[in-house]
Design a protein around this motif. Structure first.
Motif, PDB file in Angstrom:
ATOM      1  N   GLU A 175       0.835  -1.206   0.000  1.00 32.83           N
ATOM      2  CA  GLU A 175       0.000   0.000   0.000  1.00 32.83           C
ATOM      3  C   GLU A 175       0.873   1.260   0.000  1.00 32.83           C
ATOM      4  O   GLU A 175       0.582   2.238  -0.692  1.00 32.83           O
ATOM      5  CB  GLU A 175      -0.933   0.018   1.214  1.00 32.83           C
ATOM      6  N   GLU A 176       1.942   1.236   0.810  1.00 32.83           N
ATOM      7  CA  GLU A 176       2.849   2.388   0.851  1.00 32.83           C
ATOM      8  C   GLU A 176       3.537   2.586  -0.499  1.00 32.83           C
ATOM      9  O   GLU A 176       3.679   3.708  -0.981  1.00 32.83           O
ATOM     10  CB  GLU A 176       3.907   2.196   1.941  1.00 32.83           C
ATOM     11  N   GLU A 177       3.935   1.475  -1.129  1.00 31.32           N
ATOM     12  CA  GLU A 177       4.579   1.573  -2.437  1.00 31.32           C
ATOM     13  C   GLU A 177       3.619   2.149  -3.464  1.00 31.32           C
ATOM     14  O   GLU A 177       3.991   3.008  -4.275  1.00 31.32           O
ATOM     15  CB  GLU A 177       5.074   0.201  -2.893  1.00 31.32           C
ATOM     16  N   ALA A 178       2.363   1.710  -3.439  1.00 29.23           N
ATOM     17  CA  ALA A 178       1.371   2.216  -4.374  1.00 29.23           C
ATOM     18  C   ALA A 178       1.154   3.714  -4.167  1.00 29.23           C
ATOM     19  O   ALA A 178       1.040   4.479  -5.138  1.00 29.23           O
ATOM     20  CB  ALA A 178       0.057   1.456  -4.216  1.00 29.23           C
ATOM     21  N   LEU A 193       4.224   5.597  -5.563  1.00 26.49           N
ATOM     22  CA  LEU A 193       4.217   5.627  -7.027  1.00 26.49           C
ATOM     23  C   LEU A 193       3.114   6.536  -7.567  1.00 26.49           C
ATOM     24  O   LEU A 193       3.318   7.232  -8.569  1.00 26.49           O
ATOM     25  CB  LEU A 193       4.072   4.204  -7.581  1.00 26.49           C
ATOM     26  N   ALA A 194       1.959   6.558  -6.902  1.00 28.76           N
ATOM     27  CA  ALA A 194       0.883   7.452  -7.332  1.00 28.76           C
ATOM     28  C   ALA A 194       1.310   8.903  -7.178  1.00 28.76           C
ATOM     29  O   ALA A 194       1.059   9.740  -8.071  1.00 28.76           O
ATOM     30  CB  ALA A 194      -0.386   7.176  -6.525  1.00 28.76           C
ATOM     31  N   ARG A 195       1.955   9.218  -6.081  1.00 29.47           N
ATOM     32  CA  ARG A 195       2.447  10.595  -5.860  1.00 29.47           C
ATOM     33  C   ARG A 195       3.508  10.949  -6.894  1.00 29.47           C
ATOM     34  O   ARG A 195       3.529  12.069  -7.413  1.00 29.47           O
ATOM     35  CB  ARG A 195       3.011  10.721  -4.444  1.00 29.47           C
ATOM     36  N   ALA A 196       4.383  10.009  -7.227  1.00 26.94           N
ATOM     37  CA  ALA A 196       5.400  10.260  -8.246  1.00 26.94           C
ATOM     38  C   ALA A 196       4.756  10.529  -9.596  1.00 26.94           C
ATOM     39  O   ALA A 196       5.198  11.420 -10.337  1.00 26.94           O
ATOM     40  CB  ALA A 196       6.356   9.071  -8.336  1.00 26.94           C
ATOM     41  N   ASP A 197       3.713   9.793  -9.911  1.00 29.59           N
ATOM     42  CA  ASP A 197       2.993  10.031 -11.170  1.00 29.59           C
ATOM     43  C   ASP A 197       2.371  11.424 -11.190  1.00 29.59           C
ATOM     44  O   ASP A 197       2.391  12.115 -12.214  1.00 29.59           O
ATOM     45  CB  ASP A 197       1.914   8.968 -11.385  1.00 29.59           C
ATOM     46  N   GLU A 198       1.810  11.842 -10.049  1.00 25.71           N
ATOM     47  CA  GLU A 198       1.236  13.188  -9.963  1.00 25.71           C
ATOM     48  C   GLU A 198       2.298  14.255 -10.184  1.00 25.71           C
ATOM     49  O   GLU A 198       2.083  15.230 -10.917  1.00 25.71           O
ATOM     50  CB  GLU A 198       0.586  13.402  -8.589  1.00 25.71           C
TER      51      GLU A 198
END
Length: 74
Positions: free
Chosen positions: A50-53, A56-61
């Motif tokens: 969950e932390e990795e997801a 990665l979502a924040r990095a995509d943003e």
């Protein structure tokens, strides 16, 4: 006076400066090492799926935001 040594560097980060520094260190007296208690190495921290997801979502943003900025100013 008034001439440049063709084989000496004018830049302080040159190899000749490094060689002089190493010569100074080689000639210097070395203090005996103090023995210290070695602490055991702890295991590297692990992140959950969950932390990795979330990371990665924040990095995509952030990547999308940078892309928009570059498009606006590019």
């Amino acid at each position: 006076m008034g001439y440049l040594d063709r084989y000496g560097s004018l830049h302080p980060s040159s190899l000749s400066g490094l060689v002089r520094a190493i010569e100074t260190l080689v000639d210097a007296r070395v203090a005996p090492a103090r023995l210290t208690d070695v602490e055991p190495v702890s295991a590297q921290p692990r992140i959950t799926a969950e932390e990795e997801a979330a990371i990665l979502a924040r990095a995509d943003e952030v990547n999308a935001r940078v892309a928009r900025i570059l498009e606006d100013y590019g």
